[in-house]
Design a protein around this motif. Structure first.
Motif, PDB file in Angstrom:
ATOM      1  N   GLN A  54      10.423 -10.945 -16.387  1.00  0.00           N
ATOM      2  CA  GLN A  54       9.293 -11.728 -16.877  1.00  0.00           C
ATOM      3  C   GLN A  54       8.694 -12.635 -15.805  1.00  0.00           C
ATOM      4  OE1 GLN A  54       8.183 -11.197 -20.077  1.00  0.00           O
ATOM      5  NE2 GLN A  54       9.773  -9.597 -20.039  1.00  0.00           N
TER       6      GLN A  54
ATOM      7  N   GLN B 165      12.944  -5.908 -24.603  1.00  0.00           N
ATOM      8  CA  GLN B 165      11.682  -6.067 -23.880  1.00  0.00           C
ATOM      9  C   GLN B 165      10.488  -5.675 -24.744  1.00  0.00           C
ATOM     10  OE1 GLN B 165      12.417  -3.906 -20.210  1.00  0.00           O
ATOM     11  NE2 GLN B 165      12.996  -5.786 -19.147  1.00  0.00           N
TER      12      GLN B 165
ATOM     13  N   VAL C 298      11.238 -18.673 -20.926  1.00  0.00           N
ATOM     14  CA  VAL C 298      11.510 -17.237 -20.829  1.00  0.00           C
ATOM     15  C   VAL C 298      12.925 -16.920 -21.296  1.00  0.00           C
ATOM     16  CG1 VAL C 298      11.751 -15.294 -19.232  1.00  0.00           C
ATOM     17  CG2 VAL C 298       9.813 -16.853 -19.006  1.00  0.00           C
TER      18      VAL C 298
END
Length: 563
Positions: A495, A557, A518
């Motif tokens: 990320q 993801q 994140v």
């Protein structure tokens, strides 16, 4: 006779554990119930002593039996050997009963709940040790011994054996994390007769190409087939190491390397391994083999391996995977007799054979010119220290990092789940050969000091963030944040703007400032993915399985992208 042996065991338990076993939860209950509870808990404590160096008082304190114990009656943490001993005890006054399928399922389910850190399903005594147990289970190298302690039969009935076979197959899918030991009437009565340490070990050893030293003290040496050594550990376990400084350390990188060599290059094992040194009370050669030194049988009494415990345990582990692979492997062994030796000679041998400097992967990594280039560039470009050689003082986190830090950080930043899993389960394999992958994919001419230092910064930031989040997580969520930390790190790297990681002018603080948010998003996505796809999986081995981790990364993801 069996009932008589049970009484012998009970008398011994009374002598050793009277006033040590906690029975406060049985206050006011009939004397027969209190006595039964005492013997069952004392039996669990005796089993703990069998596999640890605990005193009777410490073993008694390891007992967690009680209402809602969930199949675990005692739990001991062996910090030195990085393992946890779990005991379920079953008192059988007849000495003849076998473990039922229901009892086996109870033990299996209890172990599963513990592995998944579902502490609310256990007794208050075990829950009170939650912090200590959690810390031990957070060690990726920790192993477990599950002990069935009974005054009944030592052999498991087929129904119970099937339960345990399935359980061990599941938890040991990728690594031998859990082993099962059954202590029955025979074993416990032997402890009464011989003491908890067990009888002196006597083995008959076929030695090839043997030789002898007669002065000043007697010793024999030569080659022993690996399968023979595996049988020593199979029959005697850690008692083989009674005089050693340490027992088997489990699944360390070095031990995994030994196991891999045995399975893949058994015929070369003698060339790659330093061998085994054992002390004994006496050595006698049998007539078998005659006068030739090509082969001989030796009866060796009072054996204790004082150097090579990891070799012995690794050979046994390899044999469990493929016993036929041991047929080509030979091990250099020397037996030193203590007959006629000075009183402290055994201590001197043990100390001397265990204090010689060993060579580790890091020593070979230090020879790679890429590492010297990185050390120099780190200092000149970033004013940071980069510690490569053993013996150097590792820098404070603000001042630099070590090559071990760099290996893990670069592996997770590589976006290859195979490398990520390796960084968790067997990090030494990432750098075991500096001339081929995976090492050359992590360290090469394109690896800059900026990339190394910034990846290490991200790794430390993610670990700190997870550390701060764990107190607010429970059970499986806590376990995912603990055992899945490297997978989380890989996804955090995904990320961030790694295209700029080597750019000197890029303000990397921008990326570091994103780590908290994140990491939270990644953790939430990973928890959801685990609970959707691997609801019943044990979490420690799950995050050592490359295929499953690759699937989890893909699923998590997708969740991050869609949100």
């Amino acid at each position: 006779m069996r009932a008589l042996h049970v009484r012998h065991i009970q008398d011994s338990l009374t002598r050793d554990y009277e006033n040590l076993i906690d029975l406060t939860d049985y206050e006011g209950k009939p004397a027969t119930q209190r006595q039964s509870a005492f013997f069952s808990r004392a039996l669990a404590a005796r089993a703990i002593q069998r596999f640890t160096d605990m005193s009777p008082a410490d073993a008694a304190r390891s007992v967690v039996d009680g209402f809602g114990d969930n199949g675990i009656d005692a739990l001991a943490i062996d910090e030195e050997n990085r393992r946890i001993v779990l005991v379920q005890s079953k008192l059988d006054n007849s000495g003849n009963a076998g473990l039922s399928q229901a009892d086996a399922l109870k033990i299996r389910n209890g172990c599963g709940d513990l592995f998944n850190m579902r502490f609310d399903r256990f007794s208050p005594a075990l829950q009170a040790r939650r912090e200590q147990i959690t810390a031990a289970m957070s060690d990726p190298a920790v192993t477990f011994i599950v002990v069935v302690a009974t005054t009944g039969r030592s052999g498991l009935p087929n129904e119970a054996s099937t339960v345990f076979d399935d359980f061990l197959s599941e938890v040991n899918e990728t690594d031998p994390v859990v082993s099962l030991e059954v202590l029955g009437l025979k074993e416990f009565h032997s402890m009464v007769v011989e003491g908890t340490a067990g009888p002196s070990i006597e083995i008959t050893v076929p030695i090839e190409q043997w030789g002898t030293v007669d002065l000043p003290f007697q010793a024999y040496y030569g080659l022993v087939q690996a399968s023979e050594i595996a049988s020593w550990y199979e029959h005697h376990g850690d008692r083989l190491f009674s005089q050693n400084l340490r027992k088997s350390l489990g699944n360390t990188d070095v031990n995994e390397g030994l196991t891999a060599t045995l399975l893949n290059q058994g015929q070369h094992f003698w060339y790659f391994n330093n061998g085994i040194t054992a002390l004994c009370q006496s050595i006698k050669k049998t007539p078998r083999g005659g006068a030739t030194h090509a082969y001989g049988d030796f009866v060796i009494d009072g054996v204790s391996v004082v150097n090579g415990a990891q070799t012995v345990a690794s050979i046994h582990r390899a044999g469990k995977k493929n016993n036929e692979a041991l047929s080509d492997a030979r091990v250099w062994v020397r037996f030193i007799s203590l007959e006629g030796c000075p009183p402290d000679f055994s201590i001197d041998v043990t100390r001397a054979t265990n204090t010689q400097n060993s060579v580790e992967n890091r020593d070979f990594v230090a020879l790679d010119p890429q590492q010297e280039r990185l050390r120099r560039d780190m200092l000149l470009s970033l004013h940071k220290q980069y510690s490569v050689k053993r013996g150097e003082n590792p820098p404070a986190e603000a001042d630099g990092c070590t090559v071990e830090d760099a290996v893990v950080a670069l592996a997770c930043a590589h976006d290859n789940t195979y490398y990520t899993v390796m960084s968790k389960s067997s990090v030494g394999r990432l750098s075991e050969n500096t001339e081929r992958a995976p090492y050359i994919n992590l360290f090469n001419g394109g690896t800059t000091a900026y990339r190394v230092w910034r990846c290490v910064q991200v790794m430390r930031a993610v670990e700190l963030d997870l550390q701060n989040r764990r107190p607010d997580l429970y059970d499986r969520e806590f376990a995912i944040a603990t055992h899945g930390n490297r997978v989380i790190l890989q996804m955090v790297f995904n990320q961030l703007n790694l295209e700029k990681v080597s750019a000197p002018q890029y303000d990397w603080e921008i990326e570091l400032a994103r780590v908290h948010a994140v990491t939270g998003a990644v953790l939430d996505a990973l928890i959801a993915s685990v609970e959707e796809s691997y609801t019943t999986s044990y979490l420690a081995p799950l995050f050592k399985n490359t295929a499953k981790c690759r699937h989890l990364v893909g699923e998590a993801q997708q969740k991050i992208s869609s949100s």
